[in-house]
Design a protein around this motif. Structure first.
Motif, short mmCIF file in Angstrom:
data_model
loop_
_atom_site.label_atom_id
_atom_site.label_comp_id
_atom_site.label_asym_id
_atom_site.label_seq_id
_atom_site.Cartn_x
_atom_site.Cartn_y
_atom_site.Cartn_z
N ASP A 83 142.32 104.95 -47.71
CA ASP A 83 142.19 105.69 -48.98
C ASP A 83 143.53 106.30 -49.39
O ASP A 83 143.86 106.34 -50.58
CB ASP A 83 141.14 106.79 -48.84
N GLU A 84 144.30 106.78 -48.41
CA GLU A 84 145.62 107.34 -48.74
C GLU A 84 146.52 106.26 -49.32
O GLU A 84 147.27 106.50 -50.27
CB GLU A 84 146.26 107.94 -47.48
N ARG A 87 145.66 105.67 -52.90
CA ARG A 87 146.15 106.75 -53.77
C ARG A 87 147.67 106.62 -53.99
O ARG A 87 148.17 106.90 -55.09
CB ARG A 87 145.80 108.13 -53.19
N GLN A 101 137.66 110.26 -54.89
CA GLN A 101 136.47 109.42 -54.71
C GLN A 101 136.87 107.96 -54.83
O GLN A 101 137.46 107.54 -55.83
CB GLN A 101 135.42 109.76 -55.77
N LYS A 102 136.52 107.17 -53.80
CA LYS A 102 137.05 105.81 -53.75
C LYS A 102 136.60 104.96 -54.92
O LYS A 102 137.40 104.18 -55.47
CB LYS A 102 136.63 105.13 -52.43
N GLU A 141 142.29 96.59 -47.08
CA GLU A 141 142.51 97.07 -48.45
C GLU A 141 143.64 96.29 -49.13
O GLU A 141 143.56 95.98 -50.33
CB GLU A 141 142.84 98.57 -48.45
#
Length: 266
Positions: A83-84, A87, A101-102, A141
């Protein structure tokens, strides 16, 4: 100091990855050409090489070569959660305050990618030191970034750069889905002896000096000490220039390199 003594206008062996000082060995030329192709095709590319072989400098040269039609985003410390990473990519895509929020974050990335496409620009994500990526989820990802696509092409290109152990890591069966998305795979080898001579002369000339400052026996010893790795060559050559300046030596010979070696290994 030694710059004036040797007729130089700049430090020839600086550690900063300045494309003006990028000596294009045959390996560097091939790596740059292959990366250029991968970026033009919006694919995932893997570039590995020993520490100091010039991977980061090649990526900067690639950015300069591709021009304004490509939007480069560099991730220099990939010790991130998935997730980082998303972002960081969203910020690189000029998303203000990326969502925590993903699902919303992915929508923001999608919107930004289509916006860049509408502007005629291709985003390129460059992951440096990728051998430090902590887990498979982050590679997943990166793989899923290639799902952002039009009918005929991806909307984003990804360049993964790292040390040789990255290849060993990716050889694991758990990374098979990621490996299948890699369209370009290249390993950047150290310089040979002749290339080491050319590298030294190239950087001396780029800094305003004259070729031939290092004698053949000095070049041989530099090659032996450095293994042909440009960053190590830089360290030996810089110290040799300092010692040569202190000796009032117009030519850097093997005796100066031996003294350099003793200092570097002390």
């Amino acid at each position: 100091m030694y710059k004036e003594f040797y007729g130089l206008t700049e430090k020839p062996f600086s550690k900063t990855p300045d494309p003006r000082f990028l000596y294009m060995s045959s390996g560097h030329q091939e790596a740059l050409a292959r990366l250029e192709y991968a970026v033009e095709e919006s694919e995932i590319a893997l570039l590995t090489g020993d520490i100091g072989c010039g991977k980061t400098t090649i990526s900067r040269a690639l950015m300069d070569r591709m021009g304004d039609s490509y939007h480069f985003m560099f991730v220099f410390n990939p010790r991130l959660t998935a997730d980082e990473l998303l972002r960081v990519i969203a910020s690189g895509l000029q998303v203000n305050e990326p969502s925590l929020q993903k699902d919303q974050l992915l929508k923001e990335i999608t919107t930004a990618l289509y916006r860049l496409h509408g502007e005629g620009r291709v985003p390129v994500v460059v992951i440096d030191e990728a051998q430090m990526i902590p887990d498979r989820e982050l590679f997943d990802e990166l793989r899923l970034l290639t799902n952002f696509q039009l009918d005929d092409r991806n909307l984003v290109s990804v360049i993964i750069m790292g040390q040789p152990e990255l290849r060993e890591m990716l050889a694991s069966p758990v990374y098979e889905p990621f490996r299948q998305r890699i369209s370009l795979n290249f390993h950047l080898a150290p310089l040979g002896l002749e290339e080491t001579l050319e590298y030294l002369d190239f950087r001396i000339v780029a800094a305003g000096g004259e070729p031939g400052l290092f004698s053949p026996d000095a070049v041989q010893r530099i090659y032996e000490l450095s293994g042909g790795v440009p960053r190590r060559i830089n360290a030996v050559a810089t110290n040799a220039l300092l010692i040569g300046y202190g000796r009032d030596a117009a030519l850097i010979d093997a005796s100066i390199i031996e003294e350099t070696a003793a200092e570097l290994l002390a």
